[in-house]
Design a protein around this motif. Structure first.
Motif, mmCIF file in Angstrom:
data_model
loop_
_atom_site.group_PDB
_atom_site.id
_atom_site.type_symbol
_atom_site.label_atom_id
_atom_site.label_comp_id
_atom_site.label_asym_id
_atom_site.label_seq_id
_atom_site.Cartn_x
_atom_site.Cartn_y
_atom_site.Cartn_z
ATOM 1 N N THR A 296 33.414 38.915 21.240
ATOM 2 C CA THR A 296 33.525 37.549 21.735
ATOM 3 C C THR A 296 34.998 37.194 21.705
ATOM 4 N N LEU A 297 35.513 36.623 22.786
ATOM 5 C CA LEU A 297 36.960 36.598 23.017
ATOM 6 C C LEU A 297 37.638 35.259 22.790
ATOM 7 N N ILE B 271 39.427 40.570 15.497
ATOM 8 C CA ILE B 271 40.308 41.502 16.225
ATOM 9 C C ILE B 271 41.542 40.799 16.775
ATOM 10 N N GLY B 272 42.024 39.797 16.049
ATOM 11 C CA GLY B 272 43.328 39.220 16.347
ATOM 12 C C GLY B 272 43.285 37.895 17.077
ATOM 13 N N ILE C 240 42.773 30.120 17.692
ATOM 14 C CA ILE C 240 41.809 30.705 18.618
ATOM 15 C C ILE C 240 41.935 32.219 18.532
ATOM 16 N N PHE C 241 40.822 32.872 18.246
ATOM 17 C CA PHE C 241 40.892 34.297 17.948
ATOM 18 C C PHE C 241 39.693 35.040 18.520
ATOM 19 N N LYS C 242 39.707 36.353 18.348
ATOM 20 C CA LYS C 242 38.702 37.253 18.906
ATOM 21 C C LYS C 242 37.988 37.974 17.769
ATOM 22 N N ALA C 243 36.753 38.350 18.025
ATOM 23 C CA ALA C 243 35.999 39.088 17.010
ATOM 24 C C ALA C 243 35.096 40.099 17.687
ATOM 25 N N GLY C 244 34.686 41.099 16.924
ATOM 26 C CA GLY C 244 33.849 42.142 17.492
ATOM 27 C C GLY C 244 32.839 42.696 16.501
ATOM 28 N N TRP C 245 31.891 43.390 17.033
ATOM 29 C CA TRP C 245 30.919 44.151 16.251
ATOM 30 C C TRP C 245 31.676 45.163 15.398
ATOM 31 N N ALA D 50 39.279 50.802 23.991
ATOM 32 C CA ALA D 50 38.879 49.445 24.341
ATOM 33 C C ALA D 50 39.220 48.476 23.216
ATOM 34 N N TYR D 51 39.012 48.908 21.991
ATOM 35 C CA TYR D 51 39.355 48.064 20.847
ATOM 36 C C TYR D 51 40.851 47.757 20.842
ATOM 37 N N GLU D 52 41.680 48.760 21.135
ATOM 38 C CA GLU D 52 43.130 48.551 21.175
ATOM 39 C C GLU D 52 43.491 47.532 22.255
ATOM 40 N N ILE D 53 42.837 47.616 23.394
ATOM 41 C CA ILE D 53 43.121 46.675 24.486
ATOM 42 C C ILE D 53 42.772 45.251 24.079
ATOM 43 N N LEU D 54 41.579 45.054 23.524
ATOM 44 C CA LEU D 54 41.163 43.709 23.158
ATOM 45 C C LEU D 54 41.985 43.157 21.990
ATOM 46 N N ALA D 55 42.369 44.008 21.070
ATOM 47 C CA ALA D 55 43.189 43.550 19.945
ATOM 48 C C ALA D 55 44.552 43.056 20.431
#
Length: 320
Positions: free
Chosen positions: A83-84, A107-108, A253-258, A268-273
């Motif tokens: 979720t971004l 994730i940052g 405002i931040f991002k999180a992941g499974w 993909a994780y590197e891109i979203l981070a």
């Protein structure tokens, strides 16, 4: 769209981010990465830009509708993978629980410079002299009264499932206002549009980035700076009997992941981070959608096509 912002400028700060991204294995490219779609347009823009970047890297992406407050169980279960756009001011306790148990990982930061508060269209200052000072609301609450709130003024608060930050401030400052939840983000915009067209009084809980901040010349009420003491200690501030007698805390405002995301899709994780977004970039796209009637995927795709040199380095740094 320049009347709503600075134009469709750089969204991904490639020069600063590319160096921080580590090349990684692609992982399970045959399985779609599921990104959460929440209830507001800015989040749709944020998520589709991220999705386009992942697709450009060679991944499959699915967009899954999920409520902001109830998405974290699905994230913890791996039914949604990222979720971004999480706003710290509205995040549920469920998020903290999932992070603590290790099923959801942050994730940052997204990089948006955001603000939330009690707001009004600029013309309302003529109807309630003294704005943006808080005491002006105390003196002219009756100006904002409606049939459902009289003799109290009406505050149009966030939709019920976004929390009650506006109501909390009315109680915190002991203001003679009743907070009425809006049905949706669209309902908030309808209130702003009607107030602007009719030059009628309106007090509303609102936020930036949002195209409506410029379109309807929205101003914030001046409130004491928010801090943890204000939110937890009734003895802090002007009202000794209540908390939240202060402004909203600055929103992060931040991002999180499974929790299994990085292992399953390393690049993909590197891109979203590394993914970042700026207010001046997001708001024009929001206006292109909500004002000009553009489809989210078309507006974002146009930006991606016109600005490949701005986002491609981030994707390349993660995949090469």
């Amino acid at each position: 769209m320049k009347r709503y912002g600075t134009g469709l400028a750089v969204t991904v700060m490639a020069g600063g981010l590319a160096g921080a991204v580590q090349a990684a294995e692609m992982g399970a490219v045959d399985e779609p990465i599921k990104l959460a779609i929440n209830e507001w347009t800015g989040q749709h823009v944020t998520t589709h830009v991220a999705g386009e970047m992942l697709e450009a890297a060679g991944y499959q992406v699915d967009y899954v509708t999920a409520g902001m407050m109830n998405q974290f169980q699905a994230l913890a279960d791996g039914d949604i993978h990222a979720t971004l756009e999480i706003w710290s001011s509205n995040v549920s306790e469920e998020y903290a629980k999932k992070v603590a148990e290790g099923t959801v990982v942050e994730i940052g930061d997204l990089g948006l410079e955001a603000r939330e508060g009690i707001a009004y269209p600029a013309h309302v200052a003529d109807l309630c002299p003294g704005l943006p000072a808080l005491d002006a609301l105390r003196d002219c609450a009756q100006v904002f009264a409606t049939a459902e709130t009289i003799p109290m003024g009406r505050l149009v608060d966030y939709p019920a499932d976004w929390g009650t930050p506006g109501a909390d401030r009315m109680t915190g400052f002991d203001l003679p206002f009743k907070a009425v939840p809006a049905g949706s983000e669209g309902a908030l915009i309808t209130e702003l549009r009607a107030s602007t067209e009719k030059k009628s009084p309106l007090l509303i809980t609102f936020w930036q980035p949002h195209w409506a901040m410029s379109a309807y010349d929205v101003k914030f009420v001046d409130l004491p700076v928010g801090n943890e003491a204000c939110f937890n200690d009734p003895g802090w501030g002007s009202n000794p009997n209540a908390t939240h007698d202060c402004d909203f805390a600055p929103s992060r405002i931040f991002k999180a992941g499974w929790a299994g995301f990085a292992e399953k899709w390393p690049a993909a994780y590197e891109i979203l981070a590394a993914y970042q977004l700026a207010v001046g970039d997001q708001q024009p796209m929001m206006g292109a959608i909500d004002v000009d009637g553009g489809a989210v995927d078309e507006v974002v795709a146009r930006w991606m096509s016109d600005n490949e040199d701005k986002w491609r380095p981030v994707v390349d740094a993660a995949t090469r």
